[in-house]
Design a protein around this motif. Structure first.
Motif, PDB file in Angstrom:
ATOM      1  N   TYR A 124       0.805  -1.217   0.000  1.00  0.00           N
ATOM      2  CA  TYR A 124       0.000   0.000   0.000  1.00  0.00           C
ATOM      3  C   TYR A 124       0.845   1.277   0.000  1.00  0.00           C
ATOM      4  CZ  TYR A 124      -4.410  -2.473   0.664  1.00  0.00           C
ATOM      5  OH  TYR A 124      -5.514  -3.262   0.471  1.00  0.00           O
ATOM      6  N   GLU A 133      -3.749   4.875  -3.182  1.00  0.00           N
ATOM      7  CA  GLU A 133      -5.201   4.983  -3.129  1.00  0.00           C
ATOM      8  C   GLU A 133      -5.873   4.168  -4.229  1.00  0.00           C
ATOM      9  OE1 GLU A 133      -6.670   8.951  -2.789  1.00  0.00           O
ATOM     10  OE2 GLU A 133      -4.994   9.611  -1.523  1.00  0.00           O
ATOM     11  N   LEU A 135      -5.558   1.188  -4.853  1.00  0.00           N
ATOM     12  CA  LEU A 135      -5.887  -0.158  -4.400  1.00  0.00           C
ATOM     13  C   LEU A 135      -7.219  -0.217  -3.650  1.00  0.00           C
ATOM     14  CD1 LEU A 135      -2.355  -1.321  -3.165  1.00  0.00           C
ATOM     15  CD2 LEU A 135      -3.459  -1.799  -5.355  1.00  0.00           C
ATOM     16  N   ASP A 136      -7.808   0.946  -3.355  1.00  0.00           N
ATOM     17  CA  ASP A 136      -9.089   0.994  -2.657  1.00  0.00           C
ATOM     18  C   ASP A 136     -10.086   1.754  -3.536  1.00  0.00           C
ATOM     19  OD1 ASP A 136     -11.151   2.389  -0.815  1.00  0.00           O
ATOM     20  OD2 ASP A 136     -10.258   0.864   0.498  1.00  0.00           O
ATOM     21  N   GLU A 137     -11.174   1.093  -3.911  1.00  0.00           N
ATOM     22  CA  GLU A 137     -12.131   1.682  -4.852  1.00  0.00           C
ATOM     23  C   GLU A 137     -12.780   2.937  -4.282  1.00  0.00           C
ATOM     24  OE1 GLU A 137     -16.118   0.312  -7.377  1.00  0.00           O
ATOM     25  OE2 GLU A 137     -14.944  -1.166  -6.259  1.00  0.00           O
ATOM     26  N   THR A 138     -13.118   2.907  -2.990  1.00  0.00           N
ATOM     27  CA  THR A 138     -13.763   4.062  -2.366  1.00  0.00           C
ATOM     28  C   THR A 138     -12.826   5.264  -2.341  1.00  0.00           C
ATOM     29  OG1 THR A 138     -15.067   2.576  -0.976  1.00  0.00           O
ATOM     30  CG2 THR A 138     -14.942   4.882  -0.296  1.00  0.00           C
ATOM     31  N   LEU A 139     -11.561   5.040  -1.904  1.00  0.00           N
ATOM     32  CA  LEU A 139     -10.588   6.127  -1.872  1.00  0.00           C
ATOM     33  C   LEU A 139     -10.331   6.694  -3.257  1.00  0.00           C
ATOM     34  CD1 LEU A 139      -7.877   4.912   0.683  1.00  0.00           C
ATOM     35  CD2 LEU A 139      -9.296   6.962   0.860  1.00  0.00           C
ATOM     36  N   ARG A 228     -12.144  10.552   3.779  1.00  0.00           N
ATOM     37  CA  ARG A 228     -10.894   9.879   3.420  1.00  0.00           C
ATOM     38  C   ARG A 228     -10.051   9.596   4.665  1.00  0.00           C
ATOM     39  NH1 ARG A 228      -7.546  13.160  -0.296  1.00  0.00           N
ATOM     40  NH2 ARG A 228      -6.426  11.228  -0.700  1.00  0.00           N
ATOM     41  N   ILE A 231     -11.108   6.588   6.441  1.00  0.00           N
ATOM     42  CA  ILE A 231     -10.680   5.361   5.757  1.00  0.00           C
ATOM     43  C   ILE A 231      -9.192   5.116   6.012  1.00  0.00           C
ATOM     44  CG2 ILE A 231     -10.383   4.265   3.507  1.00  0.00           C
ATOM     45  CD1 ILE A 231     -12.850   5.808   2.548  1.00  0.00           C
ATOM     46  N   TYR A 235      -7.289   1.892   7.782  1.00  0.00           N
ATOM     47  CA  TYR A 235      -6.141   1.164   7.247  1.00  0.00           C
ATOM     48  C   TYR A 235      -4.974   1.169   8.243  1.00  0.00           C
ATOM     49  CZ  TYR A 235      -7.649   0.139   2.458  1.00  0.00           C
ATOM     50  OH  TYR A 235      -8.268  -0.392   1.361  1.00  0.00           O
TER      51      TYR A 235
END
Length: 739
Positions: A124, A133, A135-139, A228, A231, A235
């Motif tokens: 990450y 970012e 790697l995370d759809e929402t971010l 953000r 999130i 993580y």
């Protein structure tokens, strides 16, 4: 206690003028560390020398893991910056593992087994520590929305700047960022045409204003960033939980990185300045060859043999005595801490000492309320608390009567030696030197003065007491000749003669002792040889007797076997037994007969490697031969007949020496082993062609090739000396070699 020890080390570094050198060395560390490497120094040195044979990139700057390990132990949440510090260390060790090295460095790297849980965290982070970012759809979606709102803000501000009503109030056409707020710079009265909040005032009297038209977009960005951040925190918490399970691994890599950092800093520092890495040996001997104190520019190299217990340095004022003392102590200090220095490592030897102590400064000042001599006595009293220390005392008789001080310090030095101390002393006074000169464990050394040039040479000679040259030094630094001449009259011829007698008497005494010592050593050597010869003779006699007895026994056995066969009437068995007995007997050596060849006029002969013909003979011993048009008178014992011999098939091996057109050797682009092989052949060719000076180009680069060339030249038996070339011939990238 550790702070106090660090303070003492810093004080010693300052006394020895090593501040700049040590500070330069510390720049190569990736994290702040102590100079001393805890643990087995021999093993550390082995790793450092092994690492020095490898080309590698420097590690990144890394923070200490103390706080990180504390948070993990309490199951706290690390921020991304702290997590990335761990990632950097693991990635660097993985880089070294991927080199698949041999030897102890390769074995060390194979100990690092990276858990799969860590890989789930590491992926990450980008190479510069930013969160991936994507790697995370929402971010990823939130980031796109932030970029969209920022684009709207930028468009709004550009439209605002181009507004005709506002143009008369604008002080420039730029969009400014003040306290993370986009704003415009306007004059007073702007409120008639622009609604917004004043962020700040400019130095020219203007106002930085954030327009209300972009507030909605900014609020949207703040809301998105809060989402953000939540999130990111999730993580960080997830990563921290995974890392908590790897605490033993993190503690291991933290400890190993600190050790590796100490190693690589020494290797890269040495390469950067062409320094040598040496460590202290397990004795108290100090021999410096070609040592340069790092604080002196364009210094003369120091050569000193300090194998005895006391080194007493006398001689001319401002002749380098103090710097010699500091150099000896500095070399011992740097060897103790394995800090690179400049010297000939193959001919130098630095012993090991529990501590290095320096009495150099004048302790007298207003705050101390103490005299120079009293301060010196306080410093000396502290030395007696130590054992196996290297002590340096500058101007030992400073602050009191020299005759009284000589007697006092002689006894002090005697006691220090009994306590296992090793002491180097500088002094202008000859009284103490004369008192100590009769000891076998005292080495004298004098600064040399150039009588013709009337100035010090900054070189030293061992075995003598030097003159201070006070009058000459006074003249050199501006004191008038009239005053100096009057001072010489006051001093008197008798005092001058007495001083010279002390110097000469001490020198003669030491020379006589050295001669006696050499004679004693020679006698001991002869006695040892006599005993050795006697032992060899007895051994040979014993071996001969054993062989004789063995031969007699085997012969008796064979005879007995023959007798037994004779009694049995077996003639064949008798002959076999007798043959066996004869073989056991020593064989008579045939006498070698030297046959003198006879020659006559007209014979073809060989004289050494030349062929010729005998043209005349005076007698059987002398002859005149003609070789390639020349007539030579020779002894017949030196001649041989030439014969025509049938040639057998053979293989001719021709050895050719490449003739070179110039006196230079270019090693650019070669590896160390290729360069060594090429250099060996080049020097051999140079010697065959009769050249006595050549130039070798190796370049600067990482310093690896230069290091290999230097070591080769030091070890080559036909290289008299070498030095860096002048700037117009290559400077530090080339060596001028004298053969």
């Amino acid at each position: 206690m550790r702070v106090e020890k660090t303070s003492k080390i810093d004080h010693l570094i300052n006394q020895l003028d090593l501040n700049e050198h040590i500070n330069s060395f510390k720049q190569f560390f990736s994290r702040e560390s102590a100079l001393y490497i805890e643990g087995d120094q021999e093993l550390h040195y082995k790793y450092i020398k092994s690492l020095d044979t490898i080309e590698f990139k420097a590690p990144p700057k890394v923070a200490d893991f103390f706080t990180i390990k504390g948070h993990l132990k309490k199951h706290g949440v690390l921020n991304f910056e702290q997590i990335f510090e761990i990632v950097k260390v693991v990635r660097y060790f993985r880089y070294f593992k991927n080199k698949e090295l041999d030897g102890i460095i390769g074995e060390w790297m194979r100990k690092f087994i990276i858990d799969e849980k860590f890989n789930e965290v590491e992926k990450y982070f980008t190479h510069d520590g930013k969160f991936e970012e994507n790697l995370d759809e929402t971010l990823f979606g939130l980031g796109a929305r932030v970029r969209e709102h920022k684009a709207n803000i930028s468009s709004s501000l550009k439209r605002l700047i181009s507004n005709a009503k506002l143009s008369s109030y604008l002080m420039d056409s730029q969009i400014h960022l003040i306290n993370d707020e986009e704003c415009v710079l306007v004059r007073g009265g702007f409120n008639h045409v622009l609604k917004g909040a004043v962020i700040s005032r400019s130095s020219s009297g203007g106002f930085f204003v954030a327009p209300d038209s972009i507030l909605k977009s900014k609020e949207q960005i703040r809301y998105i960033n809060q989402e953000r951040e939540s999130i990111f925190y999730r993580y960080a918490k997830e990563f921290s939980n995974k890392l908590s399970e790897l605490q033993l691994f993190i503690a291991f890599i933290d400890k190993e990185f600190t050790k590796f950092d100490n190693y690589q800093a020494r290797v890269l520092f040495a390469r950067s300045s062409n320094l040598q890495i040496i460590k202290s040996k397990k004795d108290s001997k100090i021999i410096l060859d070609g040592f340069y104190h790092p604080a002196i520019q364009h210094a003369k190299p120091i050569h000193v043999d300090f194998s005895k217990n006391i080194l007493m340095v006398t001689g001319v004022n401002a002749g380098g005595k103090t710097m010699l003392l500091k150099s000896i102590l500095a070399a011992a200090f740097m060897a103790k801490y394995i800090i690179p220095m400049k010297l000939n490592e193959n001919r130098s030897h630095v012993g090991s000492f529990k501590s290095v102590l320096a009495i150099i400064d004048d302790p007298q000042n207003v705050k101390n309320d103490i005299s120079t001599f009293a301060g010196r006595m306080q410093e000396f009293s502290k030395i007696f608390e130590h054992k196996e220390a290297l002590v340096g005392v500058d101007e030992i008789e400073l602050g009191t009567d020299s005759d009284e001080a000589a007697a006092l310090f002689k006894v002090i030095l005697d006691d220090l030696i009994k306590r296992g101390q090793k002491v180097v002393v500088t002094t202008h006074h000859k009284r103490l030197a004369a008192l100590m000169a009769d000891r076998d464990d005292v080495e004298l050394m004098a600064a040399i003065y150039d009588e013709e040039q009337r100035k010090p040479t900054y070189e030293f000679m061992q075995g003598i007491i030097g003159k201070s040259y006070a009058f000459e030094t006074a003249s050199r630094y501006g004191i008038s000749n009239t005053i100096v001449n009057e001072a010489k009259i006051v001093y008197g011829d008798n005092s001058e003669k007495l001083s010279l007698l002390i110097e000469r008497g001490s020198q003669l005494e030491r020379e006589l002792k050295q001669k006696h010592q050499k004679v004693d050593e020679k006698l001991e050597e002869l006695k040892a040889k006599e005993l050795d010869i006697k032992a060899q003779r007895e051994k040979l006699y014993s071996e001969l007797q054993e062989q004789r007895d063995a031969l007699k026994n085997s012969y008796d056995v064979a005879i007995n076997e023959a007798k037994t066969a004779a009694r049995a009437g077996d003639s064949k068995a008798i002959h076999r037994a007798m043959d066996k007995a004869n073989k056991k007997l020593p064989k008579d050596k045939k006498e070698q007969v030297i046959i003198q060849e006879e020659f006559k006029v007209g014979d073809s002969v060989k004289y050494h490697s030349k062929k010729g013909v005998i043209v005349s003979m005076r007698d059987k011993k002398d002859a005149t031969i003609e070789i390639e048009g020349m007539r030579v008178r020779v002894k017949t014992s030196q001649l041989k007949h030439t014969k025509i011999v049938k040639q057998n098939p053979r293989t001719d091996v021709k050895v050719s020496v490449e003739k070179r057109s110039g006196l230079k050797c270019d090693l650019h682009g070669m590896r160390a082993d290729e360069a060594t092989e090429a250099l060996d052949k080049f020097i051999s060719d140079a010697l065959i062609n009769g050249w006595d000076e050549v130039i070798i180009y190796h370049g600067i680069g990482t310093g690896k090739l230069s290091y290999a060339v230097k070591n080769f030249l030091i070890a080559h038996p036909r290289v008299k000396k070498f030095e860096d070339a002048p700037q117009y011939l290559g400077g530090f990238g080339a060596k001028v070699v004298t053969l």
